[in-house]
Design a protein around this motif. Sequence first.
Motif, PDB file in Angstrom:
ATOM      1  N   ILE A  67      48.104  58.722  80.551  1.00  0.00           N
ATOM      2  CA  ILE A  67      47.103  59.638  80.024  1.00  0.00           C
ATOM      3  C   ILE A  67      47.315  59.822  78.526  1.00  0.00           C
ATOM      4  CG2 ILE A  67      46.114  61.950  80.194  1.00  0.00           C
ATOM      5  CD1 ILE A  67      47.083  62.063  83.086  1.00  0.00           C
ATOM      6  N   SER A  68      46.301  59.504  77.753  1.00  0.00           N
ATOM      7  CA  SER A  68      46.345  59.677  76.298  1.00  0.00           C
ATOM      8  C   SER A  68      46.097  61.150  75.989  1.00  0.00           C
ATOM      9  CB  SER A  68      45.286  58.811  75.627  1.00  0.00           C
ATOM     10  OG  SER A  68      45.479  57.457  75.945  1.00  0.00           O
ATOM     11  N   SER A  69      47.028  61.783  75.263  1.00  0.00           N
ATOM     12  CA  SER A  69      47.034  63.234  75.118  1.00  0.00           C
ATOM     13  C   SER A  69      47.261  63.641  73.668  1.00  0.00           C
ATOM     14  CB  SER A  69      48.149  63.841  75.984  1.00  0.00           C
ATOM     15  OG  SER A  69      48.137  63.311  77.290  1.00  0.00           O
ATOM     16  N   ALA A  98      38.502  62.532  80.482  1.00  0.00           N
ATOM     17  CA  ALA A  98      39.300  62.043  79.359  1.00  0.00           C
ATOM     18  C   ALA A  98      38.682  60.788  78.761  1.00  0.00           C
ATOM     19  CB  ALA A  98      40.732  61.769  79.811  1.00  0.00           C
ATOM     20  N   ARG A  99      38.195  59.893  79.616  1.00  0.00           N
ATOM     21  CA  ARG A  99      37.548  58.677  79.116  1.00  0.00           C
ATOM     22  C   ARG A  99      36.254  59.010  78.369  1.00  0.00           C
ATOM     23  NH1 ARG A  99      38.776  56.884  84.356  1.00  0.00           N
ATOM     24  NH2 ARG A  99      36.592  56.651  84.944  1.00  0.00           N
ATOM     25  N   ALA A 100      35.516  60.006  78.864  1.00  0.00           N
ATOM     26  CA  ALA A 100      34.287  60.415  78.182  1.00  0.00           C
ATOM     27  C   ALA A 100      34.593  60.935  76.788  1.00  0.00           C
ATOM     28  CB  ALA A 100      33.549  61.468  79.010  1.00  0.00           C
ATOM     29  N   ASP A 101      35.692  61.677  76.675  1.00  0.00           N
ATOM     30  CA  ASP A 101      36.102  62.194  75.368  1.00  0.00           C
ATOM     31  C   ASP A 101      36.465  61.041  74.439  1.00  0.00           C
ATOM     32  OD1 ASP A 101      37.007  64.618  73.699  1.00  0.00           O
ATOM     33  OD2 ASP A 101      38.820  63.391  73.732  1.00  0.00           O
ATOM     34  N   ARG A 102      37.179  60.049  74.964  1.00  0.00           N
ATOM     35  CA  ARG A 102      37.549  58.886  74.167  1.00  0.00           C
ATOM     36  C   ARG A 102      36.311  58.087  73.759  1.00  0.00           C
ATOM     37  NH1 ARG A 102      42.153  55.401  76.877  1.00  0.00           N
ATOM     38  NH2 ARG A 102      42.190  54.499  74.797  1.00  0.00           N
ATOM     39  N   GLU A 103      35.344  57.968  74.684  1.00  0.00           N
ATOM     40  CA  GLU A 103      34.140  57.204  74.386  1.00  0.00           C
ATOM     41  C   GLU A 103      33.337  57.863  73.264  1.00  0.00           C
ATOM     42  OE1 GLU A 103      30.060  55.987  76.705  1.00  0.00           O
ATOM     43  OE2 GLU A 103      31.961  55.732  77.770  1.00  0.00           O
ATOM     44  N   LEU A 104      33.190  59.183  73.334  1.00  0.00           N
ATOM     45  CA  LEU A 104      32.472  59.902  72.282  1.00  0.00           C
ATOM     46  C   LEU A 104      33.175  59.722  70.944  1.00  0.00           C
ATOM     47  CD1 LEU A 104      30.274  61.847  71.337  1.00  0.00           C
ATOM     48  CD2 LEU A 104      31.757  63.745  72.058  1.00  0.00           C
ATOM     49  N   ARG A 105      34.493  59.812  70.972  1.00  0.00           N
ATOM     50  CA  ARG A 105      35.265  59.618  69.746  1.00  0.00           C
ATOM     51  C   ARG A 105      35.077  58.211  69.207  1.00  0.00           C
ATOM     52  NH1 ARG A 105      41.469  58.022  69.926  1.00  0.00           N
ATOM     53  NH2 ARG A 105      42.227  58.684  67.912  1.00  0.00           N
ATOM     54  N   ALA A 106      35.093  57.201  70.095  1.00  0.00           N
ATOM     55  CA  ALA A 106      34.925  55.818  69.656  1.00  0.00           C
ATOM     56  C   ALA A 106      33.555  55.616  69.014  1.00  0.00           C
ATOM     57  CB  ALA A 106      35.105  54.867  70.835  1.00  0.00           C
ATOM     58  N   PRO A 134      37.738  52.395  80.177  1.00  0.00           N
ATOM     59  CA  PRO A 134      38.100  53.177  78.999  1.00  0.00           C
ATOM     60  C   PRO A 134      37.717  52.450  77.712  1.00  0.00           C
ATOM     61  CG  PRO A 134      39.916  53.120  80.555  1.00  0.00           C
ATOM     62  CD  PRO A 134      38.899  52.129  81.043  1.00  0.00           C
ATOM     63  N   LEU A 135      37.350  53.238  76.714  1.00  0.00           N
ATOM     64  CA  LEU A 135      36.960  52.700  75.427  1.00  0.00           C
ATOM     65  C   LEU A 135      37.849  53.328  74.366  1.00  0.00           C
ATOM     66  CD1 LEU A 135      34.780  50.797  74.290  1.00  0.00           C
ATOM     67  CD2 LEU A 135      33.356  52.806  73.895  1.00  0.00           C
ATOM     68  N   GLY A 136      38.690  52.522  73.733  1.00  0.00           N
ATOM     69  CA  GLY A 136      39.644  53.062  72.772  1.00  0.00           C
ATOM     70  C   GLY A 136      39.642  52.288  71.465  1.00  0.00           C
ATOM     71  N   ARG A 137      40.605  52.607  70.637  1.00  0.00           N
ATOM     72  CA  ARG A 137      40.676  51.994  69.317  1.00  0.00           C
ATOM     73  C   ARG A 137      40.855  50.473  69.358  1.00  0.00           C
ATOM     74  NH1 ARG A 137      44.993  55.787  66.489  1.00  0.00           N
ATOM     75  NH2 ARG A 137      45.732  55.843  68.650  1.00  0.00           N
ATOM     76  N   PRO A 138      41.633  49.907  70.301  1.00  0.00           N
ATOM     77  CA  PRO A 138      41.733  48.442  70.340  1.00  0.00           C
ATOM     78  C   PRO A 138      40.383  47.766  70.552  1.00  0.00           C
ATOM     79  CG  PRO A 138      43.498  49.425  71.613  1.00  0.00           C
ATOM     80  CD  PRO A 138      42.565  50.539  71.269  1.00  0.00           C
ATOM     81  N   HIS A 182      41.342  66.463  73.624  1.00  0.00           N
ATOM     82  CA  HIS A 182      41.452  66.678  75.071  1.00  0.00           C
ATOM     83  C   HIS A 182      41.892  65.389  75.738  1.00  0.00           C
ATOM     84  CE1 HIS A 182      40.192  67.797  79.138  1.00  0.00           C
ATOM     85  NE2 HIS A 182      39.470  66.699  79.181  1.00  0.00           N
ATOM     86  N   PRO A 183      42.835  65.461  76.693  1.00  0.00           N
ATOM     87  CA  PRO A 183      43.620  66.619  77.129  1.00  0.00           C
ATOM     88  C   PRO A 183      44.863  66.798  76.262  1.00  0.00           C
ATOM     89  CG  PRO A 183      44.190  64.735  78.469  1.00  0.00           C
ATOM     90  CD  PRO A 183      43.116  64.257  77.500  1.00  0.00           C
ATOM     91  N   THR A 184      45.464  67.956  76.342  1.00  0.00           N
ATOM     92  CA  THR A 184      46.756  68.176  75.708  1.00  0.00           C
ATOM     93  C   THR A 184      47.858  67.572  76.581  1.00  0.00           C
ATOM     94  OG1 THR A 184      47.183  70.288  76.814  1.00  0.00           O
ATOM     95  CG2 THR A 184      45.909  70.349  74.747  1.00  0.00           C
TER      96      THR A 184
END
Length: 302
Positions: A67-69, A98-106, A134-138, A182-184
């Motif tokens: 979990i990315s926190s 958590a994935r939705a938060d990462r996607e919005l950030r991406a 998941p959608l992240g920086r890589p 999110h999440p901490t």
Amino acid sequence: MTKPTFDLQSHSLHSDGVLPAADVVARAAEAGVELLALSDHDTIDGVDEAIAAGVRHGVAVVPSTEISSVDGRYEDLHVLGYGIDHHDPVLAERLLSARADRELRAERMAAKLNELGFEVDDAPLAKRRAAGKPLGRPHLAEAVLIHPANAERLAEEGHDDISSFIPAYLIPGTPGYLARTHPTVFEAIGWIHDAGGLAIWAHPYWDLDSDEEVLGALDRFKAAGLDGVEAFYPTHSAEQTRLVVDKARELGLLTTGSSDYHGPEHRLFRTFLAHELHGAEPDLTPLHEAAARAAAAATAGS
């Protein structure tokens, strides 16, 4: 010198690895891994496939996720969940958030990269979104690297892979970076416990620089219920490893380790069992037990 037979962090195409989960397990078996964790970021989608492959190849596979926190100014700490109930619907829903938060950030970082003059190929990103991956920086970095309009600039700046592009544009203090909220770490620990698992802080010296920061974080995370720490890691020095092991012993924490396998062509994490024990012997009994339960359940259901 004793070599590890465990590798408790690896990644498949369900997050930022390149191989199917079953292929990750097969390659781990070829390398001599006896106890493995497939720990894809913010997802458990490949766990059943990995466990089944483990039964075929004689590898004990621990049901896991990573979990990315966030933790204050530390914006990308990772908490491994071992022995989780990977069919728990509450955990699945939390990881989805958590994935939705990462996607919005991406998406917001993609817009920033556009403002900086880079073209971002949305096709591979859209494919992952459609598949619920998941959608992240890589993935964002790769979308820049593969766009032909960026080729001349990338060559001028010396970026030919994601390992050079991310530090230049997608980490704190760089022009394309945006923080997550999110999440901490404390929330991630709770999610893992609610799913019946053990919460382990991954590669502390990958994310933090000083001994003081690492030891202080271990104290705080232990108070929040942390169960262990990944002491054995390819980039940890012998001194760092021993310091973490000693602190874990003082706090009553488990010590785990991994090569953080991402695939055979990865610049840093392409070899199983690349982590050193530096004379320490971890007690991984709870993880062996979790893997045995998962294999028994998979065999009974087949």
